[in-house]
Design a protein around this motif. Structure first.
Motif, short mmCIF file in Angstrom:
data_model
loop_
_atom_site.label_atom_id
_atom_site.label_comp_id
_atom_site.label_asym_id
_atom_site.label_seq_id
_atom_site.Cartn_x
_atom_site.Cartn_y
_atom_site.Cartn_z
N ARG A 393 0.75 -1.34 0.02
CA ARG A 393 -0.02 0.05 -0.03
C ARG A 393 0.91 1.24 0.06
O ARG A 393 0.43 2.23 -0.79
CB ARG A 393 -0.98 0.26 1.44
N GLU A 394 1.89 1.34 0.80
CA GLU A 394 2.60 2.45 1.14
C GLU A 394 3.68 2.64 -0.33
O GLU A 394 3.82 3.85 -0.80
CB GLU A 394 3.79 2.21 2.24
N LEU A 395 3.99 1.61 -1.18
CA LEU A 395 4.53 1.60 -2.04
C LEU A 395 3.89 1.95 -3.57
O LEU A 395 4.23 2.11 -4.53
CB LEU A 395 5.62 0.65 -2.43
N ALA A 756 -8.06 -8.21 4.64
CA ALA A 756 -9.40 -7.70 4.07
C ALA A 756 -9.57 -6.58 4.92
O ALA A 756 -10.44 -5.70 4.44
CB ALA A 756 -10.33 -9.11 4.39
N VAL A 757 -9.75 -6.58 6.30
CA VAL A 757 -10.23 -5.24 7.08
C VAL A 757 -9.22 -4.41 6.73
O VAL A 757 -9.84 -3.09 6.66
CB VAL A 757 -10.37 -5.70 8.60
N ALA A 758 -8.08 -4.47 6.72
CA ALA A 758 -7.18 -3.18 6.34
C ALA A 758 -7.35 -2.75 5.10
O ALA A 758 -7.24 -1.49 4.99
CB ALA A 758 -5.47 -3.93 6.55
N GLY A 765 -6.36 4.71 6.59
CA GLY A 765 -4.99 4.31 6.85
C GLY A 765 -4.80 3.43 7.90
O GLY A 765 -3.85 3.71 8.82
N ALA A 766 -5.70 2.57 8.14
CA ALA A 766 -5.76 1.62 9.07
C ALA A 766 -4.48 0.59 9.25
O ALA A 766 -4.10 0.30 8.01
CB ALA A 766 -6.97 0.69 9.24
N ARG A 767 -3.91 0.38 9.98
CA ARG A 767 -2.91 -0.38 10.35
C ARG A 767 -3.08 -1.39 11.51
O ARG A 767 -3.20 -1.11 12.75
CB ARG A 767 -1.59 0.16 10.61
N LEU A 779 -13.18 0.35 15.25
CA LEU A 779 -13.71 1.84 15.46
C LEU A 779 -12.41 2.74 15.71
O LEU A 779 -12.42 3.60 15.06
CB LEU A 779 -14.85 2.13 16.24
N ARG A 780 -11.45 2.05 16.45
CA ARG A 780 -10.37 2.93 16.61
C ARG A 780 -9.51 2.77 15.57
O ARG A 780 -8.83 4.06 15.27
CB ARG A 780 -9.37 1.99 17.81
N LEU A 781 -9.42 1.88 14.77
CA LEU A 781 -8.61 2.02 13.48
C LEU A 781 -9.01 2.98 12.38
O LEU A 781 -8.28 3.43 11.86
CB LEU A 781 -8.50 0.12 12.79
N MET A 782 -10.48 3.12 12.50
CA MET A 782 -10.98 4.08 11.71
C MET A 782 -11.04 5.45 12.44
O MET A 782 -11.45 6.56 11.68
CB MET A 782 -12.55 3.72 11.65
N GLY A 783 -10.42 5.58 13.51
CA GLY A 783 -10.19 6.89 14.14
C GLY A 783 -11.58 7.56 14.77
O GLY A 783 -11.87 8.79 14.86
#
Ligand code: MCN
Ligand code: SMO
Length: 788
Positions: A393-395, A756-758, A765-767, A779-783
Motif C-alpha cells: 500500500r505504501e509503495l 481484508a479489514v485493512a 490509513g488503518a494498520r 472503530l479505533r482503526l477508523m479513528g
C-alpha cells in the motif's frame, strides 16, 4: 503406482473422496468418551484451584471436611511431593527449567493452578467438599505478573525465585547478511505486533480415568489425549512404575487441536490418587475449569524491521519474537513453542535471504502456553502477511503483484530457507494465481470502488503460507526445537482374510480410520470395508508419539503403506505355493489373487490367509501375515493461499465475512473430502483468532474470560461459505509424496481476515497491530473512537 524406493501402491482408494467411516457413530451419539466410562467402585475427583494469580500456599486445612478418609479424600501437593515435577525436554541448554509439580506444593502461579484434589463417591459430594476446602486454604498473596512487560520491569516479583529472572530464554541468531540488506534498502518498515492469546476449545474437555487392577498389577489410564504411548512413558516415569505395567487408552477424543498433546498435570495426579486409594478415580474437567486451567496458546509480541527496495523486494528482516509463556514453561513443548517456531518459519513462501531473529520468552501469572493448531506459524504468518500488504500500500504496488515479485517459483524448489527449513516442493505462485482467478480479483476491485462511493467498506485479504508438516526428528530440528520422534504401524491379515491396521498415531477427529484404510486397501489390493484401523490403546498399537503437528498422513501413511507392502509379499508367497506360480506373476485385486493375464487361476485372500496360518504344505516358515514398520520422515512443507472477502460496518465496527477461497497443496492427497473439511475447520478456528477469541487478564492477573459469554468463539452465522481448491505438488522426499496439511487453514486465515479489514479501511490509513479485530478496535482503526 509411483515407481521409486519412495513408492506407495496407489490404486482404487488413495485420492478418492471417500466418506469417513467413523462418522456414523459421531452423528448418532454412540461414540464413547472418557466421561461415558463407568467402573465398579469408581470415585469422582474435583480440583481445588487457586483463586490468586500468584501466591504462596501457607496451609490447607483438610480437617474442615466431614467424613475425611471415610467418604471424602483429599490430596494436596504435600501428599504428592515424591512425584517428580513435570519439566520440558527441549534440547536447548540456555532455556531455564521451570519444574511444575502436578499439584502445587509451595506456590501457585496462575488462577486455576491446582492446589488440591478432592475425591468422593459421586461428583456432587466431591464438588461440595471442594468448595468447602477452597475456603480452608490459606495463602500469602504475592504481587501478580500479568504481562511480559510487567515480568521484565525492574523489581518484578519472580515466579521462580531461584531463577533470578522471569525471562527464561533470550537468544539471537543471524541468517545471511542483514547489514548489507539494510544498507541497500530504499525503505525500512517497522511494526510492533501483539498476537492474541487464544486457544483450543475442543467439544470434549479434558478427562482422565485411572484404575489399578491389583490381580494383574496393571495401572490403566483412560485419557482424552493425542499421545497415548508418550503419556504411558511419562506416567511410568513420574510414578516410578515399570512401563509394561501401565496401559494408556485414549477412547474417543472429542478434539485435541494440540491442547491434548503434552502431559497435563492431571494425567499424573489422578493415576497417583487411584493407586493410593485402590479404587478407580475419574476426573472430568468442566468448561469453566477448562477456560481457567487448560493450556492457552499463541500469545507473543513480534517486533519487525523490514528492508525493502522501491520495487517492493524484500531484502532483509530483523525480527524479535517474545513469547508470553504463562506460569510454567510447559512440559515437553516449553515456552518457546510460540516464539521459536514463529521465528524459524517467518520467511514463508518468499525469497528472504537475510534474517536476524531474536527469540525470547518470559513467565507471567497466566495459564501456561502450549500447542494449538498452527503453533508459532500462525503468528509469523499473520505479522508477515500484514506487513507485506502495508508495504504494498505504501509503495503503491498491488498486493498480488508484491507477492509475485518475492515468491519462490516451483522450479527453485527444493530450496533451503534462510532459517534452514528445506522446502521440498510446492506451488506458491500457482496457489496465489488460482485463488485470485477464483475470486475474480479485477471484478472485486471495481465493485469495491463503486460501493465505497456509497459509504460501504469492502475489503479483500490475501494470505499465502507454507506449513511445515510431518513432525519427526528432521522437522523438529528445522523448526528450532529439536526432539527425536518417529512412529510405527502394524498391518495384520488374520486367518479369515480381513485386515487390522494398528497405528501409533492417535486420531482425535482427523479421519484416520478412513484414510489409513484407503492406504492399506490399495497396498494389499483389498476392499476398504475389509480393513479396520485401531489406535489409541498402548496394548494394541505399536509404540509411537501420536498425532500432532500434521504428521499422521506422512508418518502413519508411510508406515501403513510399508507394512502393507510387506504383508502383500507374504500373501503372494503363500499364494504362489498354492497356485504353483511365481510370486512375481501374481496380482491381488479386490481381495482375489490371480496369475496375471489368467484370472481363472486364482485364490481368494480368505483362502490364502487360511492356508498361511494352517496349511503346513504351503505356509511360510513363520506362519503369520503381519509386519510392523517404522518411519522418521524428512520434513515436508505444504503450502497454499487463503483469500477473504469482507465488509466492515462503518457505524458499528462489525466485520462480516462474505466469502473465503482456500487453495491447499499437500502433495499426494489420500482423501480429498477429508482435506477439504480439515481446511474448512482450521479456517474457522483462524476466524476465531482474527475476530473473536482472546483470553483477557486484568492488571491484577485475574482472568476475565472464563465463560463463553466472555470468550467468544465463531458460530455458524459468523462463517461464510469456504471454497477449497486443491493443487498437488508431491514431496520428492516423503514416501508416496504425501505432505501433511492439518493446520494450514488456521495458519493463514487470521492474516487473510486482517488484510481484508485493512484493505476495507485503507481510506482511513488503518494498520492492524493486534488481534482480534473486535468492533471497538475496528472503530479505533477508523479513528472513530480513541486511538488504536
Ligand atoms: N490427509 C490426506 N492427504 C494428505 C494429507 C492429509 O488425505 N496429503 C488427511 C489425513 O489422512 C488425515 C487428515 O487429512 O485424515 C489430516 O492429516 P495430517 O495433516 O497428517 O494431520 P494429522 O492427522 O497428524 O492431525 C493433526 C492436525 C493437528 S496438528 C491439529 S492441531 C488438528 C488437526 O489435525 N487437530 C484436530 N485437525 C483436527 N481435526 C479434528 N477434527 N480434531 C482435532 O483435534
Ligand atoms: S497443535 Mo497440533 O496438535 O500440532
Amino acid at each position: 503406482i509411483i515407481e521409486s524406493h519412495l513408492a506407495i501402491r496407489k490404486d482404487k482408494w488413495i485420492g478418492k473422496p471417500t466418506k469417513r467411516v467413523e462418522d456414523p457413530r459421531y452423528l448418532t451419539g454412540t461414540a464413547r468418551y472418557v466421561a461415558d466410562l463407568e467402573l465398579p467402585r469408581m470415585l469422582h475427583a474435583v480440583y481445588v484451584r487457586s483463586p490468586h494469580p500468584h501466591a504462596r500456599i501457607l496451609s490447607v486445612d483438610t480437617s474442615v471436611l466431614p467424613g475425611l478418609g471415610k467418604s471424602v479424600w483429599v490430596f494436596t501437593g504435600q501428599d504428592l511431593r515424591d512425584v517428580p515435577p513435570l519439566i520440558d525436554h527441549v534440547a536447548l541448554d540456555n532455556l531455564l527449567r521451570t519444574p511444575q509439580n502436578v499439584i502445587a506444593i509451595d506456590k501457585v502461579r496462575f488462577v486455576g493452578d491446582a492446589v488440591a484434589v478432592v475425591v468422593a463417591g459421586d461428583r456432587y459430594a466431591a464438588e461440595d467438599a471442594a468448595e468447602q476446602l477452597s475456603a480452608a486454604v490459606e495463602y500469602e498473596v504475592l504481587p501478580p505478573v500479568p504481562s511480559v512487560e510487567a515480568a521484565n520491569a525492574p523489581g518484578a516479583a519472580l515466579l521462580f525465585d531461584d531463577l533470578g529472572t522471569n525471562e527464561i530464554y533470550r537468544q539471537t541468531e543471524k541468517h545471511g547478511d542483514t547489514e548489507k540488506a539494510f544498507a541497500a534498502a530504499d525503505r525500512v518498515f517497522t511494526t510492533r505486533f501483539h498476537h492474541n492469546r487464544y486457544g483450543a476449545a475442543p467439544m470434549e474437555t479434558r478427562g482422565v480415568l485411572a484404575n489399578y487392577e491389583r490381580s494383574e498389577q496393571q495401572l490403566t489410564v483412560w485419557s482424552s489425549t493425542q499421545m497415548p504411548h508418550f503419556l504411558r512413558s511419562v506416567i511410568a516415569g513420574q510414578l516410578g512404575l515399570p512401563e509394561h505395567r501401565v496401559r494408556v487408552i485414549a477412547p474417543e477424543v472429542g478434539g485435541g487441536f494440540g491442547q491434548k498433546m503434552c502431559t497435563s498435570p492431571e494425567e499424573i495426579a489422578i493415576p497417583f490418587i487411584a493407586l493410593q486409594l485402590g479404587r478407580p478415580v475419574k476426573w472430568i474437567e468442566d468448561r469453566h475449569e477448562h477456560l481457567l486451567a487448560a493450556t492457552q496458546a499463541k500469545e507473543e509480541f513480534i517486533n519487525l524491521e523490514v528492508a525493502v527496495s522501491n520495487e517492493g523486494k524484500l531484502l532483509g528482516v530483523r525480527g524479535e519474537f517474545i513469547g508470553d509463556g504463562g506460569g510454567y514453561s510447559f512440559n515437553t513443548e516449553s515456552a518457546l513453542i510460540e516464539p521459536a517456531l514463529a521465528a524459524k518459519s517467518f520467511p514463508g513462501p518468499y525469497r528472504i535471504e537475510a534474517f536476524d531473529e531474536e527469540v525470547a520468552a518470559s513467565l507471567t501469572n497466566k495459564s501456561p502456553v502450549a500447542a494449538y493448531r498452527g503453533v508459532g506459524w500462525t503468528a509469523a504468518n499473520t505479522v508477515r502477511e500484514i506487513m507485506i500488504d502495508e508495504i504494498a500500500r505504501e509503495l503503491g504496488i498491488d498486493p498480488v503483484e508484491i507477492r509475485r515479485r518475492n515468491m519462490l517459483r516451483s522450479d527453485e524448489l527444493p530450496y533451503r530457507s534462510v532459517t534452514g527449513q528445506l522446502y521440498d516442493s510446492g506451488s506458491y505462485l500457482e496457489s496465489l494465481e488460482l485463488a485470485m482467478k477464483t475470486v475474480d480479483y479485477d471484478a472485486f476491485r471495481t465493485m469495491q470502488e463503486r460501493l465505497r462511493e456509497q459509504g460501504r467498506y469492502l475489503g479483500l485479504g490475501i494470505s499465502s503460507y507454507v506449513e511445515q508438516t510431518a513432525w519427526g526428528s528432521d522437522s523438529s530440528a528445522q523448526a528450532g526445537t529439536p526432539l527425536p520422534s518417529h512412529d510405527n504401524s502394524t498391518v495384520t491379515v488374520d486367518p479369515s482374510g480381513t485386515v487390522t491396521v494398528a497405528v501409533s498415531t492417535s486420531c482425535h477427529g482427523q479421519g484416520h480410520e478412513t484414510s489409513y484404510a484407503q492406504i492399506a486397501a490399495d497396498g494389499l489390493g483389498v476392499d476398504m470395508a475389509d480393513v479396520k484401523v485401531v489406535f489409541g490403546d498402548t496394548l494394541t498399537s505399536p509404540y509411537g508419539l501420536g498425532t500432532y503437528a500434521s504428521r499422521s498422513a506422512v508418518i502413519g501413511g508411510a508406515t501403513v503403506a510399508r507394512a502393507s507392502a510387506d504383508v502383500r509379499e507374504q500373501i503372494l508367497k503363500v499364494a504362489a505355493n498354492m497356485l504353483e506360480a511365481n510370486p512375481d506373476d501374481l496380482v491381488i485385486e479386490d481381495g482375489t489373487i490371480s496369475v496375471a493375464g489368467t484370472p481363472s487361476v486364482s485364490k481368494t485372500l480368505a483362502e490364502v490367509a487360511y492356508a498361511a496360518y494352517w496349511d503346513s504344505e504351503v505356509r511360510s516358515d513363520e506362519p503369520m501375515l503381519t509386519s510392523t514398520r517404522f518411519y522418521d520422515p524428512p520434513a515436508t512443507y505444504a503450502n497454499g493461499c487463503v483469500v477473504v472477502l469482507a465488509e466492515v460496518d462503518a457505524d458499528t465496527g462489525v466485520v462480516t465475512l462474505d466469502r473465503i477461497v482456500a487453495i491447499e497443496d499437500c502433495g499426494t492427497v489420500i482423501n480429498p473430502m477429508i482435506v477439504e473439511a480439515q481446511v474448512q475447520g482450521a479456517i474457522v478456528q483462524g476466524i476465531g483468532g482474527a475476530l473473536f477469541e482472546q483470553f483477557v487478564y486484568g492488571d491484577d492477573g485475574q482472568p476475565l474470560t472464563t465463560t463463553y459469554m466472555d470468550y467468544l468463539i465463531p458460530t455458524s452465522t459468523d462463517v461464510p461459505p469456504i471454497e477449497v481448491l486443491s493443487l498437488e505438488s508431491p514431496s520428492p522426499f516423503s514416501i508416496g509424496g504425501i505432505k501433511g496439511m492439518g493446520e494450514g487453514g488456521q495458519i493463514a486465515a487470521p492474516a487473510a481476515v486482517a488484510n481484508a479489514v485493512a484493505d476495507a479501511l485503507a481510506p482511513f490509513g488503518a494498520r492492524v497491530r493486534k488481534l482480534p479485530l473486535a468492533p471497538d478496535y475496528v472503530l479505533r482503526l477508523m479513528g472513530k473512537i480513541g486511538s488504536p
